[in-house]
Design a protein around this motif. Structure first.
Motif, PDB file in Angstrom:
ATOM      1  N   SER A   1       7.273   9.054  -2.260  1.00  0.00           N
ATOM      2  CA  SER A   1       8.279   7.781  -2.175  1.00  0.00           C
ATOM      3  C   SER A   1       8.025   7.466  -0.437  1.00  0.00           C
ATOM      4  O   SER A   1       7.905   8.316   0.455  1.00  0.00           O
ATOM      5  N   ASP A   2       8.586   6.388  -0.271  1.00  0.00           N
ATOM      6  CA  ASP A   2       8.706   6.071   1.077  1.00  0.00           C
ATOM      7  C   ASP A   2       9.966   6.720   1.983  1.00  0.00           C
ATOM      8  O   ASP A   2      10.033   6.817   2.982  1.00  0.00           O
TER       9      ASP A   2
ATOM     10  N   ALA B   1       8.323   5.882   8.108  1.00  0.00           N
ATOM     11  CA  ALA B   1       7.705   5.192   6.913  1.00  0.00           C
ATOM     12  C   ALA B   1       6.490   4.242   7.260  1.00  0.00           C
ATOM     13  O   ALA B   1       5.850   3.942   6.203  1.00  0.00           O
TER      14      ALA B   1
ATOM     15  N   THR C   1      -0.118   0.141   7.008  1.00  0.00           N
ATOM     16  CA  THR C   1       0.459   0.842   6.077  1.00  0.00           C
ATOM     17  C   THR C   1       0.385  -0.311   5.007  1.00  0.00           C
ATOM     18  O   THR C   1       0.080   0.443   3.767  1.00  0.00           O
TER      19      THR C   1
ATOM     20  N   LYS D   1      -1.519   0.952   1.156  1.00  0.00           N
ATOM     21  CA  LYS D   1      -0.655   0.652  -0.142  1.00  0.00           C
ATOM     22  C   LYS D   1      -1.591  -0.352  -1.092  1.00  0.00           C
ATOM     23  O   LYS D   1      -1.412  -0.014  -2.187  1.00  0.00           O
TER      24      LYS D   1
ATOM     25  N   SER E   1       8.041   2.167  -4.085  1.00  0.00           N
ATOM     26  CA  SER E   1       8.397   2.463  -2.709  1.00  0.00           C
ATOM     27  C   SER E   1       9.582   3.415  -2.717  1.00  0.00           C
ATOM     28  O   SER E   1       9.366   4.432  -1.910  1.00  0.00           O
TER      29      SER E   1
ATOM     30  N   ALA F   1       8.957  -2.508   2.132  1.00  0.00           N
ATOM     31  CA  ALA F   1       7.598  -2.302   1.561  1.00  0.00           C
ATOM     32  C   ALA F   1       6.953  -3.285   0.578  1.00  0.00           C
ATOM     33  O   ALA F   1       6.017  -3.466   0.606  1.00  0.00           O
ATOM     34  N   SER F   2       8.023  -3.636  -0.337  1.00  0.00           N
ATOM     35  CA  SER F   2       7.500  -4.661  -1.449  1.00  0.00           C
ATOM     36  C   SER F   2       7.033  -5.887  -0.707  1.00  0.00           C
ATOM     37  O   SER F   2       6.054  -6.636  -1.098  1.00  0.00           O
TER      38      SER F   2
ATOM     39  N   ALA G   1      12.829  -0.192   0.788  1.00  0.00           N
ATOM     40  CA  ALA G   1      12.086  -0.452  -0.439  1.00  0.00           C
ATOM     41  C   ALA G   1      11.681  -2.077  -0.509  1.00  0.00           C
ATOM     42  O   ALA G   1      10.684  -2.465  -0.856  1.00  0.00           O
TER      43      ALA G   1
ATOM     44  N   GLU H   1       9.154  -2.475  -5.111  1.00  0.00           N
ATOM     45  CA  GLU H   1      10.283  -1.944  -4.658  1.00  0.00           C
ATOM     46  C   GLU H   1      10.305  -0.480  -5.308  1.00  0.00           C
ATOM     47  O   GLU H   1      10.825   0.468  -4.545  1.00  0.00           O
TER      48      GLU H   1
ATOM     49  N   ASN I   1       2.516   5.341  -5.221  1.00  0.00           N
ATOM     50  CA  ASN I   1       2.792   4.766  -3.922  1.00  0.00           C
ATOM     51  C   ASN I   1       1.755   4.994  -2.785  1.00  0.00           C
ATOM     52  O   ASN I   1       0.932   4.259  -2.420  1.00  0.00           O
TER      53      ASN I   1
END
Length: 528
Positions: free
Chosen positions: A281-282, A377, A408, A412, A147, A95-96, A92, A144, A263
């Motif tokens: 969700s991831d 992911a 990715t 997003k 994600s 991803a952020s 998470a 976060e 997301n």
């Protein structure tokens, strides 16, 4: 969903189904191993129930056949190594960081305008709302949460006693109940829970166009209970002074003060009506890999524990605790077990036990699981370190490997750009009403600009700029902008001027005539 009636089930369908998935993702995200053990242990116990002769029968090995490591019960009085690896939380955060490590810029632009306008009070208020450090920290938190849980709601907040401008606050999917129409959220209910003894107090904050209604209920774990005054508990007492006789705060605008930010589009719930727009969700399809990773590291730690040298000794060598109390040993003294062997204990040979610690096998297994987590992911294998097992790679191979993370990130950003622009626009309008004369108001929806590449490698950037310069495909100003994406226009202009001043003037080849004396005056020394 409007404010529900008293004594109704909580959570309302179909969100009770969705919230079970949210709870699972939250347990992995926060590393709550007790919740994971309870969740998967209950699941395995349910699966082991069967029917015989019309009666429900429970399997003899409840939970022993659980498909999840965390669902298997630990026998009583057994100290079993169990380790949780915070890979979900790291995923998470990754991803952020990928999207918001270099934050976006929210700006008001006129039609056809391409440069940021810093003049004007409206842009100044927008900077306070969406471009300051506080907003950037909020964006990282939002990244976060969305994600891990699949979506957030960006909620517009204001309080004249706390701040001198409106601001944005993220609320995760597991504390909101949205209502969708044609794929857009048209209203939503945010809720908070306060447990006091056996009473569950729930504060519901219902956002509709033009107003926000607040309600407090006192009930049980699964029932909303009766509606009570907001002043009944200190956590919601302040709202009692803000709402009108209908328990509402009128916003005075014709837009919703919350914006839904998924997301990525959901896959598993696309056929489930209202849940089809909740976001994904991831962690989707990764729970098993998270569980296997924990089991791998737990096995590794078990090898470390068993690998400590042990000595097998005669039972007579153990500590005698007294008549009827048996003998005991101290594991820290590295005594493994006693042997009830006949004869003289002094003539019995001592032996040792030394188990192998399978470092390479566990490490390769863990890295293989890491690679699969990142691949599913949508991130490059290098995101957590190089687990590819390859040797030296060329620059082209490195670029190709990192493309997955960039793709990715681009997907997003599509969701984030829309949500941030709408929420910032609403916040600016609210700001104009709550703080009149400061510059806020109703404007065209702002533009949200993300940096081209988050945390671009300086060496890679230098190579790119060198190649573009050699091809005469980039100006000096653009090179400075690319190298310093967070600089203002006046800083860029000053840097360009400084670079030109340091470089000697290069004569234009097209104007060369073969005459070494551009002034046309013959040098007397040249005639000698």
């Amino acid at each position: 969903m409007p404010i529900p009636d008293q004594n109704t089930a909580w959570l309302p369908a179909p969100w009770d189904y969705a919230y079970r998935s949210f709870a699972e993702n939250d347990a992995w995200y926060t590393g709550d191993t007790a919740a994971l053990a309870k969740m998967y242990g209950r699941e395995s116990a349910t699966r082991s129930t069967h029917v015989r002769n019309g009666q429900q029968m429970q399997g003899g090995l409840v939970g022993a056949a659980s498909r999840m490591f965390w669902g298997r019960p630990v026998p009583a009085n057994e100290n079993r190594a169990r380790l949780h690896v915070p890979a979900p939380a790291d995923l998470a955060a990754l991803a952020s960081d990928l999207v918001f490590a270099e934050p976006p810029e929210v700006r008001l632009e006129s039609p056809g305008e391409t440069k940021l306008r810093r003049d004007g009070k409206a842009q100044t208020r927008l900077d306070l709302i969406a471009n300051g450090d506080e907003a950037h920290a909020m964006f990282n938190q939002m990244g976060e949460l969305k994600s891990a849980l699949g979506a957030v709601a960006l909620v517009v907040r204001w309080d004249t006693a706390v701040a001198e401008h409106a601001w944005l606050e993220p609320s995760a999917a597991d504390v909101i109940v949205p209502t969708f129409r044609s794929g857009r959220m048209i209203e939503c209910t945010l809720w908070s829970e306060y447990v006091k003894g056996s009473v569950y107090y729930r504060h519901l904050e219902h956002h509709v166009i033009g107003a926000i209604e607040h309600a407090l209920y006192a009930g049980s774990e699964n029932n909303l209970g009766r509606r009570v005054p907001l002043a009944e508990i200190p956590e919601t007492a302040s709202y009692a002074e803000l709402v009108d006789s209908d328990s509402r705060i009128v916003t005075g605008i014709d837009r919703l003060t919350a914006v839904y930010n998924p997301n990525i589009p959901t896959a598993a719930w696309r056929k489930k009506g209202a849940l089809a727009h909740t976001g994904r969700s991831d962690f989707a399809q990764l729970h098993g890999l998270f569980d296997w990773l924990d089991e791998t590291f737990s096995s590794w730690m078990r090898d470390l524990r068993l690998g400590a040298g042990k000595i097998i000794v005669p039972e007579a060598a153990l500590d005698f605790n007294g008549i009827g109390m048996g003998a005991s040993f101290d594991a820290g003294r590295e005594i493994f077990a006693g042997l009830n062997a006949p004869g003289d204990p002094s003539k019995i040979a001592f032996d040792k036990v030394q188990f192998n610690i399978r470092v390479e096998e566990h490490e390769k297994t863990a890295f293989g699981i890491y690679r699969e987590i990142l691949r599913k992911a949508g991130f490059a294998q290098s995101a957590w370190g190089d687990y590819s097992g390859k040797g030296q790679m060329t620059a082209t191979e490195v670029d190709d490997r990192d493309k997955a993370s960039e793709r990715t990130r681009d997907k997003k950003i599509l969701q984030d750009r829309v949500a941030i622009a709408r929420a910032a626009s609403v916040a600016l309008e609210i700001d104009g009403k709550v703080f009149p004369g400061k510059g806020g108001g109703r404007f065209e929806q702002p533009t949200v600009v993300f940096p081209d590449v988050s945390q671009e490698d300086p060496e890679k950037l230098a190579r790119t700029l060198t190649l573009l310069d050699a091809a005469a495909a980039i100006s000096l100003e653009q090179k400075v902008r690319r190298a310093n994406p967070d600089w203002e226009d006046d800083q860029i202009r000053a840097e360009v001027a400084a670079i030109r001043a340091e470089r000697p003037a290069v004569p234009d080849p097209a104007g060369f005539t073969g005459d070494d004396d551009p002034d046309g005056v013959e040098d007397p020394e040249e005639t000698l």
